[in-house]
Design a protein around this motif. Structure first.
Motif, short mmCIF file in Angstrom:
data_model
loop_
_atom_site.label_atom_id
_atom_site.label_comp_id
_atom_site.label_asym_id
_atom_site.label_seq_id
_atom_site.Cartn_x
_atom_site.Cartn_y
_atom_site.Cartn_z
N ALA A 6 0.83 -1.20 0.00
CA ALA A 6 0.00 0.00 0.00
C ALA A 6 0.86 1.24 0.00
CB ALA A 6 -0.92 0.01 1.23
N MET A 7 0.59 2.13 -0.93
CA MET A 7 1.25 3.42 -1.05
C MET A 7 2.76 3.29 -1.00
SD MET A 7 -1.12 5.48 -1.64
CE MET A 7 -0.28 7.05 -1.49
N GLY A 8 3.28 2.30 -1.71
CA GLY A 8 4.71 2.17 -1.86
C GLY A 8 5.40 1.45 -0.74
N LYS A 9 4.66 0.99 0.27
CA LYS A 9 5.29 0.30 1.38
C LYS A 9 4.78 -1.12 1.46
CE LYS A 9 6.34 4.31 4.24
NZ LYS A 9 6.24 4.88 5.59
N LEU A 10 5.72 -2.05 1.52
CA LEU A 10 5.37 -3.45 1.61
C LEU A 10 5.23 -3.83 3.06
CD1 LEU A 10 5.01 -6.09 0.07
CD2 LEU A 10 7.45 -6.47 0.31
N THR A 44 7.37 6.71 -5.88
CA THR A 44 7.28 8.06 -5.34
C THR A 44 5.85 8.58 -5.30
OG1 THR A 44 7.70 9.00 -7.54
CG2 THR A 44 9.61 8.65 -6.10
N ASP A 45 4.92 7.75 -5.76
CA ASP A 45 3.49 8.10 -5.73
C ASP A 45 2.71 6.80 -5.50
OD1 ASP A 45 1.10 9.45 -5.90
OD2 ASP A 45 1.61 10.52 -7.72
N GLY A 46 1.41 6.87 -5.55
CA GLY A 46 0.57 5.71 -5.23
C GLY A 46 0.88 4.50 -6.10
N VAL A 47 0.80 3.31 -5.49
CA VAL A 47 0.97 2.04 -6.19
C VAL A 47 -0.38 1.60 -6.73
CG1 VAL A 47 1.70 -0.36 -5.99
CG2 VAL A 47 2.90 1.42 -4.70
N THR A 48 -0.45 1.31 -8.01
CA THR A 48 -1.73 0.99 -8.66
C THR A 48 -1.94 -0.48 -8.91
OG1 THR A 48 -0.68 1.40 -10.80
CG2 THR A 48 -1.86 3.24 -9.79
N SER A 49 -0.84 -1.27 -8.96
CA SER A 49 -0.97 -2.70 -9.29
C SER A 49 0.25 -3.45 -8.77
CB SER A 49 -1.08 -2.87 -10.81
OG SER A 49 -1.23 -4.24 -11.16
N VAL A 59 6.34 -7.61 -8.63
CA VAL A 59 6.46 -6.47 -9.52
C VAL A 59 5.29 -5.53 -9.26
CG1 VAL A 59 5.27 -7.73 -11.36
CG2 VAL A 59 6.62 -5.72 -11.94
N SER A 60 5.55 -4.23 -9.32
CA SER A 60 4.51 -3.26 -9.06
C SER A 60 4.57 -2.12 -10.07
CB SER A 60 4.65 -2.68 -7.64
OG SER A 60 5.90 -2.02 -7.50
N GLY A 61 3.44 -1.46 -10.25
CA GLY A 61 3.36 -0.29 -11.11
C GLY A 61 2.74 0.85 -10.35
N GLY A 62 3.09 2.08 -10.70
CA GLY A 62 2.61 3.20 -9.92
C GLY A 62 2.22 4.42 -10.71
N ARG A 63 1.67 5.38 -9.99
CA ARG A 63 1.31 6.66 -10.59
C ARG A 63 2.53 7.47 -10.99
NH1 ARG A 63 -3.46 8.31 -6.28
NH2 ARG A 63 -5.00 6.76 -6.98
N ASP A 64 3.71 7.07 -10.50
CA ASP A 64 4.94 7.75 -10.88
C ASP A 64 5.47 7.29 -12.24
OD1 ASP A 64 5.83 5.20 -10.32
OD2 ASP A 64 7.18 5.78 -8.69
N LYS A 65 4.65 6.49 -12.97
CA LYS A 65 4.93 6.02 -14.33
C LYS A 65 5.98 4.92 -14.39
CE LYS A 65 4.40 10.87 -15.73
NZ LYS A 65 5.08 12.00 -16.40
N GLY A 83 9.70 4.18 -18.75
CA GLY A 83 9.38 4.26 -20.17
C GLY A 83 7.99 4.78 -20.45
N HIS A 84 7.05 4.54 -19.54
CA HIS A 84 5.68 5.01 -19.74
C HIS A 84 5.60 6.52 -19.55
CE1 HIS A 84 3.52 1.29 -20.41
NE2 HIS A 84 4.10 0.74 -19.36
N GLU A 85 4.69 7.14 -20.27
CA GLU A 85 4.51 8.58 -20.20
C GLU A 85 3.43 8.99 -19.21
OE1 GLU A 85 3.72 9.93 -24.13
OE2 GLU A 85 5.72 9.39 -24.88
N ARG A 86 2.60 8.02 -18.79
CA ARG A 86 1.56 8.30 -17.81
C ARG A 86 1.48 7.16 -16.81
NH1 ARG A 86 -3.98 10.46 -20.24
NH2 ARG A 86 -4.18 10.97 -18.03
N GLU A 87 0.58 7.26 -15.88
CA GLU A 87 0.40 6.28 -14.80
C GLU A 87 0.31 4.85 -15.31
OE1 GLU A 87 -3.48 5.11 -12.08
OE2 GLU A 87 -2.97 7.23 -12.33
N VAL A 88 0.98 3.93 -14.61
CA VAL A 88 0.88 2.50 -14.90
C VAL A 88 -0.41 1.98 -14.26
CG1 VAL A 88 1.93 0.23 -14.54
CG2 VAL A 88 3.38 2.21 -15.05
N THR A 89 -1.21 1.26 -15.04
CA THR A 89 -2.50 0.79 -14.53
C THR A 89 -2.49 -0.69 -14.12
OG1 THR A 89 -3.15 0.34 -16.83
CG2 THR A 89 -3.82 2.46 -15.87
#
Length: 297
Positions: A6-10, A44-49, A59-65, A83-89
């Motif tokens: 949650a929010m970048g912390k395991l 550095t921002d919310g974790v989305t997946s 493996v995780s993806g976040g709003r920090d792209k 490599g992504h230009e916007r948030e990872v979903t």
């Protein structure tokens, strides 16, 4: 066992009895609990997946792209992919594979090599809107993606070639998962349906009876016999168990959340343990259910 991210912390919390984890950090539980392990931020921002990669890696993806590979044992961030230009979903990987896949609001999907460079090894453009579904075949040779543009696409992961594209009106894809050992992909949608796609021709092989509310997530049991979907409901949130065999019936519903469910998973089955599933919800709880009876632990 990876319990939460949650929010970048395991947070690894191991208990001897069923526990309920709340957003405010409180824990309701009936047995002793080992001290929680807090690790530094992976994003550095919310974790989305988040998804499993290896027995000790996720493996995780976040709003920090970015896409990050971490050891949940040590908490160390081992790789970071940019490599992504916007948030990872969404993020996913194939079992026993060193390949990681990520979908994004930039309308693309990218493939990354665990032991490669920090840049993508393959790029899959083609959707017109945010990519919201991502499923890779067991041998990691093919990829299925879904989007809010009402389309499903199939890709060759080696060449990046789009092997097929199918569109269904109002089929705003919310989640995808590949059936183990089969050419079938399960898909949930904002049109309240759960579809089974035959990936060979990228055609719908079966559509389950529509639910009353949007379906947000799905998962498939390791034996490929059942799938699970979850979503919102008038009185809260629910999950539904479906039979993937010849009957393809609705088996059971799991009701108890007070708000929309955000995810649903089949839990690994241990010795002498009954098959169980877990659901999470905007009501700040995670619930564990007996798969066969629908009772909560």
């Amino acid at each position: 066992v990876l319990v939460g991210w949650a929010m970048g912390k395991l947070q690894s919390k191991i208990s001897f009895h069923t526990a309920k984890y709340r957003a405010d950090g409180s824990v309701e539980e009936t047995g002793p609990l080992r001290a929680a392990q807090q690790h530094g931020p992976a994003h550095t921002d919310g974790v989305t997946s988040v998804a499993a990669l290896k027995p000790d890696l996720c493996v995780s993806g976040g709003r920090d792209k970015s896409v990050a590979v971490c050891s949940w044992r040590s908490g160390a961030a081992l790789r970071r992919f940019i490599g992504h230009e916007r948030e990872v979903t969404k993020v996913t990987s194939a079992p026993d594979s060193n390949r990681v896949f990520s979908a994004s609001r930039d309308k693309t999907v990218m493939m990354w090599e665990l032991h490669g460079t920090s840049g993508p090894s393959q790029h899959f453009p083609g959707h017109d809107l945010v990519v919201t579904g991502l499923a890779v075949s067991p041998d990691a040779s093919q990829l299925c993606t879904g989007s809010r543009d009402n389309t499903m696409c199939k890709w060759d992961t080696e060449t990046g070639e789009c092997l097929g594209r199918a569109a269904i009106s109002r089929n705003l894809v919310t989640h995808l998962c590949w059936v183990p050992g089969e050419p079938y992909v399960i898909q949930t949608s904002e049109d309240k349906t759960i579809r089974i796609w035959d990936s060979r021709e990228l055609q719908v092989a079966h559509t389950f009876p529509a639910k009353q509310h949007i379906q947000t997530c799905c998962d498939v049991s390791q034996d490929g016999r059942y799938c699970l979907s979850s979503g919102s409901a008038g009185e809260g949130g629910e999950a539904t168990l479906w039979d993937l065999r010849q009957t393809r019936n609705r088996v059971r519903e799991y009701k108890g959340h007070f708000q929309t469910t955000t995810s649903c998973v089949f839990l690994p089955r241990g010795p002498a343990l009954a098959p169980s599933i877990a659901t999470s919800s905007y009501d700040s709880t995670v619930k564990v259910w007996d798969q066969h009876t629908g009772g909560r632990g």
